[in-house]
Structures are given as structure tokens and as C-alpha cells.
Design an enzyme around this catalytic site. Structure first.
Site, PDB file in Angstrom:
ATOM      1  N   CYS A  58       0.851  -1.191   0.000  1.00  0.00           N
ATOM      2  CA  CYS A  58       0.000   0.000   0.000  1.00  0.00           C
ATOM      3  C   CYS A  58       0.885   1.240   0.000  1.00  0.00           C
ATOM      4  O   CYS A  58       1.802   1.358   0.816  1.00  0.00           O
ATOM      5  CB  CYS A  58      -0.892  -0.018   1.243  1.00  0.00           C
ATOM      6  SG  CYS A  58      -1.883   1.475   1.453  1.00  0.00           S
ATOM      7  N   CYS A  61       0.421   3.201   3.670  1.00  0.00           N
ATOM      8  CA  CYS A  61       0.931   2.711   4.957  1.00  0.00           C
ATOM      9  C   CYS A  61       2.029   1.666   4.852  1.00  0.00           C
ATOM     10  O   CYS A  61       2.602   1.262   5.861  1.00  0.00           O
ATOM     11  CB  CYS A  61      -0.212   2.166   5.810  1.00  0.00           C
ATOM     12  SG  CYS A  61      -0.944   0.638   5.179  1.00  0.00           S
ATOM     13  N   CYS A 107      -7.229  -1.115   1.580  1.00  0.00           N
ATOM     14  CA  CYS A 107      -6.209  -1.617   2.494  1.00  0.00           C
ATOM     15  C   CYS A 107      -6.890  -1.813   3.847  1.00  0.00           C
ATOM     16  O   CYS A 107      -7.534  -0.891   4.357  1.00  0.00           O
ATOM     17  CB  CYS A 107      -5.053  -0.630   2.599  1.00  0.00           C
ATOM     18  SG  CYS A 107      -3.826  -1.085   3.841  1.00  0.00           S
ATOM     19  N   CYS A 110      -5.165   0.822   6.589  1.00  0.00           N
ATOM     20  CA  CYS A 110      -5.337   2.284   6.581  1.00  0.00           C
ATOM     21  C   CYS A 110      -6.552   2.767   5.800  1.00  0.00           C
ATOM     22  O   CYS A 110      -6.756   3.971   5.668  1.00  0.00           O
ATOM     23  CB  CYS A 110      -4.073   2.956   6.050  1.00  0.00           C
ATOM     24  SG  CYS A 110      -3.837   2.773   4.272  1.00  0.00           S
ATOM     25  N   CYS A 130      -8.362  -5.965  -9.471  1.00  0.00           N
ATOM     26  CA  CYS A 130      -8.032  -4.905 -10.419  1.00  0.00           C
ATOM     27  C   CYS A 130      -7.656  -3.661  -9.611  1.00  0.00           C
ATOM     28  O   CYS A 130      -8.520  -2.986  -9.061  1.00  0.00           O
ATOM     29  CB  CYS A 130      -9.248  -4.661 -11.305  1.00  0.00           C
ATOM     30  SG  CYS A 130      -8.957  -3.547 -12.672  1.00  0.00           S
TER      31      CYS A 130
END
Length: 140
Positions: A58, A61, A107, A110, A130
């Protein structure tokens, strides 16, 4: 769809920042995609055609989300994966916007918007995660 309807697994940790902190940390495009649930233009990132080994995390984070060994060419214009790295890395949410019924992925640490998951991927999962390239960074 079951997770979007019935709840998500608990993450190992949570990361929470103010809007100002996210704006300072992220580029304008990363902020628009991850914090405002935007979508980058199809085929706008070279990440779609990169198939080198590694782990994608991510961009907000740093949580590791996908292994490149589960990445495939979907011809959709966005990086696509068959499964997340860990069961509790991704959260799933019903998305009925734009007259469509989809499952948004975020995510789980976060709450950054990543993209959507569709049931039209290759074996072994039959899923296509995707993802927006702007939401991902190569971690290792």
C-alpha cells in the site's frame, strides 16, 4: 461478495492519519485515488506490464498486499492479481455506484482505496483484483 456483505477479517494493526497528513505524504494522484476513492486512467501506468518478482505494498501505509507471482495480464489497463498476500490484508465493501454492482477493495490497515475485485480472473481463484497502480508501491 460474502466478505463485502458479512464483514472483513481484523488487520494485525491500524494506521490512522489526518487528512492533512495524507495530503502531505502523497502525490496529488495518489491522494485522489487512495483517499477519495478515485480511479486512474486505464493503461496510464507501466506497472500493468511489469512482471518481475517482488511484493507490492500500500502506498499509504506500506502494508504488503500482493505477491508479483500472483500478477497476470488482464488487458484491463490496471495491474491485476489473483489473490492478496494475506487473508487479512484487504477489506471488501459493496459498491453500487455508477449503476453497477461491484466489490471495492481497500487496504485493511489504513482504509486506502485500492480498486475492485471481480469474479472473472484465472485459476486457481477465479478472481481479478483490479488495482490502481497509484495505490501500490514495490516493497521488495
Amino acid at each position: 461478495m460474502a466478505r463485502a456483505a458479512n464483514g472483513n477479517p481484523e488487520p494485525e494493526q491500524r494506521v490512522s492519519k489526518s487528512d492533512a497528513e495524507w495530503r502531505e505524504q502523497l502525490s496529488d494522484e495518489q491522494y485522489r485515488v487512495t483517499r477519495q476513492a478515485g480511479t486512474e486512467r486505464a493503461f496510464s501506468s507501466e506497472m500493468c506490464s511489469l512482471f518481475e518478482p517482488g511484493i507490492y505494498a500500500c502506498v499509504c501505509c506500506g502494508t504488503e498486499l500482493f505477491d508479483a507471482s500472483h500478477k497476470f495480464e488482464s488487458h484491463s489497463g490496471w495491474p491485476s492479481f489473483t489473490q492478496p498476500l494475506q487473508d487479512n490484508a484487504i477489506a471488501y465493501h459493496a459498491d453500487n455506484s455508477h449503476g453497477m454492482q461491484r466489490v471495492e477493495t481497500t487496504c485493511n490497515v489504513c482504509d486506502a482505496h485500492l480498486g475492485h475485485v471481480f469474479p472473472d480472473g484465472p485459476p486457481p481463484t477465479g478472481l481479478r483484483f483490479c488495482m490502481n497502480a497509484a495505490a501500490l508501491q514495490k516493497a521488495r
